[in-house]
Write an enzyme that holds these catalytic residues in place. Structure first.
Site, PDB file in Angstrom:
ATOM      1  N   THR A  39       0.836  -1.198   0.000  1.00 50.83           N
ATOM      2  CA  THR A  39       0.000   0.000   0.000  1.00 50.83           C
ATOM      3  C   THR A  39       0.866   1.240   0.000  1.00 50.83           C
ATOM      4  O   THR A  39       2.004   1.226   0.480  1.00 50.83           O
ATOM      5  CB  THR A  39      -0.922   0.029   1.231  1.00 50.83           C
ATOM      6  OG1 THR A  39      -0.115  -0.108   2.421  1.00 50.83           O
ATOM      7  CG2 THR A  39      -1.939  -1.099   1.183  1.00 50.83           C
ATOM      8  N   LEU A  40       0.320   2.333  -0.515  1.00 45.74           N
ATOM      9  CA  LEU A  40       1.014   3.616  -0.470  1.00 45.74           C
ATOM     10  C   LEU A  40       0.839   4.243   0.916  1.00 45.74           C
ATOM     11  O   LEU A  40       0.026   3.807   1.710  1.00 45.74           O
ATOM     12  CB  LEU A  40       0.449   4.545  -1.542  1.00 45.74           C
ATOM     13  CG  LEU A  40       0.521   4.062  -2.993  1.00 45.74           C
ATOM     14  CD1 LEU A  40      -0.076   5.112  -3.936  1.00 45.74           C
ATOM     15  CD2 LEU A  40       1.946   3.738  -3.402  1.00 45.74           C
ATOM     16  N   VAL A  43       5.323   4.714   6.304  1.00 48.72           N
ATOM     17  CA  VAL A  43       5.153   4.464   7.735  1.00 48.72           C
ATOM     18  C   VAL A  43       3.993   5.276   8.285  1.00 48.72           C
ATOM     19  O   VAL A  43       3.154   4.777   9.038  1.00 48.72           O
ATOM     20  CB  VAL A  43       6.458   4.800   8.497  1.00 48.72           C
ATOM     21  CG1 VAL A  43       6.206   4.835  10.000  1.00 48.72           C
ATOM     22  CG2 VAL A  43       7.531   3.777   8.176  1.00 48.72           C
ATOM     23  N   ILE A 179       8.095  11.963  21.901  1.00 49.20           N
ATOM     24  CA  ILE A 179       6.714  12.039  21.428  1.00 49.20           C
ATOM     25  C   ILE A 179       6.110  10.657  21.254  1.00 49.20           C
ATOM     26  O   ILE A 179       4.993  10.382  21.720  1.00 49.20           O
ATOM     27  CB  ILE A 179       6.641  12.848  20.121  1.00 49.20           C
ATOM     28  CG1 ILE A 179       6.882  14.332  20.410  1.00 49.20           C
ATOM     29  CG2 ILE A 179       5.291  12.664  19.438  1.00 49.20           C
ATOM     30  CD1 ILE A 179       6.899  15.215  19.175  1.00 49.20           C
ATOM     31  N   VAL A 233      18.392   2.366  31.216  1.00 45.73           N
ATOM     32  CA  VAL A 233      18.187   0.922  31.337  1.00 45.73           C
ATOM     33  C   VAL A 233      19.509   0.246  31.012  1.00 45.73           C
ATOM     34  O   VAL A 233      20.031   0.356  29.899  1.00 45.73           O
ATOM     35  CB  VAL A 233      17.086   0.421  30.382  1.00 45.73           C
ATOM     36  CG1 VAL A 233      16.965  -1.101  30.462  1.00 45.73           C
ATOM     37  CG2 VAL A 233      15.755   1.079  30.715  1.00 45.73           C
ATOM     38  N   ASP A 306      12.795  11.929   6.142  1.00 47.24           N
ATOM     39  CA  ASP A 306      13.619  11.457   7.257  1.00 47.24           C
ATOM     40  C   ASP A 306      15.055  11.154   6.860  1.00 47.24           C
ATOM     41  O   ASP A 306      15.958  11.227   7.695  1.00 47.24           O
ATOM     42  CB  ASP A 306      12.990  10.203   7.879  1.00 47.24           C
ATOM     43  CG  ASP A 306      11.699  10.512   8.615  1.00 47.24           C
ATOM     44  OD1 ASP A 306      11.269  11.674   8.604  1.00 47.24           O
ATOM     45  OD2 ASP A 306      11.113   9.566   9.196  1.00 47.24           O
ATOM     46  N   HIS A 438     -15.059  34.280  20.978  1.00 51.51           N
ATOM     47  CA  HIS A 438     -15.196  33.948  22.401  1.00 51.51           C
ATOM     48  C   HIS A 438     -16.460  33.104  22.617  1.00 51.51           C
ATOM     49  O   HIS A 438     -17.507  33.417  22.061  1.00 51.51           O
ATOM     50  CB  HIS A 438     -15.308  35.223  23.240  1.00 51.51           C
ATOM     51  CG  HIS A 438     -15.602  34.956  24.691  1.00 51.51           C
ATOM     52  ND1 HIS A 438     -14.620  34.561  25.565  1.00 51.51           N
ATOM     53  CD2 HIS A 438     -16.772  34.997  25.401  1.00 51.51           C
ATOM     54  CE1 HIS A 438     -15.175  34.386  26.756  1.00 51.51           C
ATOM     55  NE2 HIS A 438     -16.482  34.646  26.681  1.00 51.51           N
TER      56      HIS A 438
END
Length: 459
Positions: A39-40, A43, A179, A233, A306, A438
């Site tokens: 599929t397109l 991630v 995040i 850790v 990325d 408001h």
């Protein structure tokens, strides 16, 4: 030129890749997208942004239901049908990825399922089949970082595994308080897990404003999330009954868990396409340097998203995709801003862009700070909101906005006004004199500006 030739070939079908391909097609280019997924969407749509937000929405509904007693709304115990929740998440993903197929067809963008590797600056192989191209765009994204020394065990997850909703562990440890880790803590705490977050740095959401993080941390702890900062850790052992995490630093001791999520960041997938074979420079982490026009050091090859380094965010990749497509098509354009918003879709949300107070101080940039507490927001209180804050960093001389941080419900949506203000060079006067409806949460931005100017009457 081979029998298999592409005018423009985009490697990767994530938000950056498909945005680049579609924009180039709109500009009249003949475009091919190559991606190993069936599929397109990469991630983000398949195993990242979209499914996580679907689960975060479910978590919000659970919390709203559980806390309805204070409003006289009693619903009894909340139960979750995990199979139906998983199916709902998957249906949203399918709807969006299927939509991308339609958009590609209407633009006559050809999609090839496969893995590509460069063989020169004008050629590559897709699963062993040779192709040539006039131009190529590297948009293959990133993958979760795997911590060294951990045992191989099905109970140790990365973010992709966590979004599969395999089970709801009674005890869940999340290593990494950025995040992704905080969003997974928000989801699984609502679903019933006893969550522990272990962060190596001195605060969760490293890089965010400390005052806002304090509010977020308190809210998470109210939902029974245990947080250990300044903690490392050092060892993980797996037995039949549990995972045992040994920690040192802020927390000294061991933590038992039925599952653990590694959420310590992502690494570039750049090396997967062998950029060196095309003469494209990359560092030892697979990061490919580019200029503001997304050009690499090789004239025929661009890179976006990325693989070009931090911040590894889908909206940055999308804008870079548009830039790469336009520059490759002969247009003069660039992404020359560092105003890339960051949002943690936690409860409450945490969003920021531009300079934080700490970053301005670190860089020696003259600045002042003004904030507006959400305890004085009528919209926040009447909507059941808890603690929140709108904080502005501004130039003391020009009053131009330098940065903004918002923590509270829908903070990610509210931040857009501040980003636009910074891009337009707006001043505090501009922001305070813009009439906000408001009662709204967006008023808090205007109120913060008014507070800086000494004209605020709502405090």
């Amino acid at each position: 030129m081979s029998d298999n030739h592409a005018d423009l070939i985009v490697l990767g079908a994530g938000p950056g890749g498909y945005a680049c391909a579609f924009r180039a097609a709109d500009l009249g280019r003949s475009v091919i997208i190559v991606d190993p997924r069936a599929t397109l969407g990469g991630v983000c749509l398949n195993v990242g942004c979209i499914p996580s937000k679907a689960l975060l929405h479910a978590a919000e509904m659970i919390r709203e239901t559980r806390h309805g007693g204070g409003w006289g709304i009693l619903t009894g115990n909340v139960s979750v049908d995990l199979n139906k929740l998983r199916a709902k998440k998957d249906s949203i993903v399918e709807q969006l990825t299927t939509g991308l197929v339609g958009l590609a067809k209407r633009r006559k963008v050809q999609t090839i399922r496969g893995s590509a590797q460069f063989t020169s600056d004008k050629s590559l192989e897709i699963d062993g089949e040779s192709w040539t191209f006039d131009q190529a765009v590297i948009a293959v994204g990133s993958a979760p970082v795997r911590l060294p020394g951990w045992p191989e065990d099905d109970r140790i997850w990365d973010s992709t595994d966590a979004l599969e909703l395999r089970e709801i562990p009674k005890r869940l440890s999340i290593v990494g308080g950025g995040i992704i880790g905080l969003e997974m803590a928000t989801v699984y705490a609502a679903l019933g897990s006893k969550v522990t977050v272990i962060e190596f740095m001195d605060q969760i959401a490293p890089g965010a404003d400390a005052d806002a993080v304090t509010i977020l941390r308190a809210a998470l702890e109210t939902e029974d999330v245990t947080i250990h900062t300044g903690t490392k850790v050092t060892e993980v052992k797996a037995s039949k009954t549990a995972l045992t995490l040994t920690c040192e630093g802020g927390f000294e001791g061991t933590i038992k868990a039925d599952a653990a999520i590694q959420a310590v960041g992502r690494r570039s997938n750049g090396s997967l396409v062998d950029p060196a074979a095309a003469g494209v420079e990359a560092d030892d982490r697979g990061i490919i340097p580019v200029d503001a026009s997304c050009r690499t050091n090789v004239a025929t090859v661009f890179a976006i998203g990325d693989v070009t380094g931090n911040p590894m965010l889908a909206h940055r990749a999308t804008h870079q995709g548009h830039v790469a497509a336009e520059v490759a098509s002969g247009h003069a354009t660039a992404l020359d801003t560092d105003l890339i918003p960051s949002v943690a879709y936690t409860a409450p949300e945490l969003a920021w862009a531009g300079l934080t107070q700490a970053k301005a101080t670190e860089r020696g940039i003259p600045h002042r700070v003004a904030n507006f507490p959400w305890a004085a927001s009528g919209r926040n209180l009447s909507s059941g909101g808890g603690e929140g804050l709108t904080k502005l960093v501004y130039c003391p001389d020009s009053h131009r906005l330098l940065g903004a941080t918002i923590v509270g419900r829908n903070a990610g949506e509210l931040l857009a006004e501040c980003v636009l203000a910074m891009e337009m060079g707006a001043t505090l006067e501009d922001m305070s004199l813009a009439v906000h409806a408001h009662p709204t949460l967006s008023e808090t931005v205007g109120f913060a500006a008014e507070r800086a100017l000494g004209t605020l009457t709502d405090l």
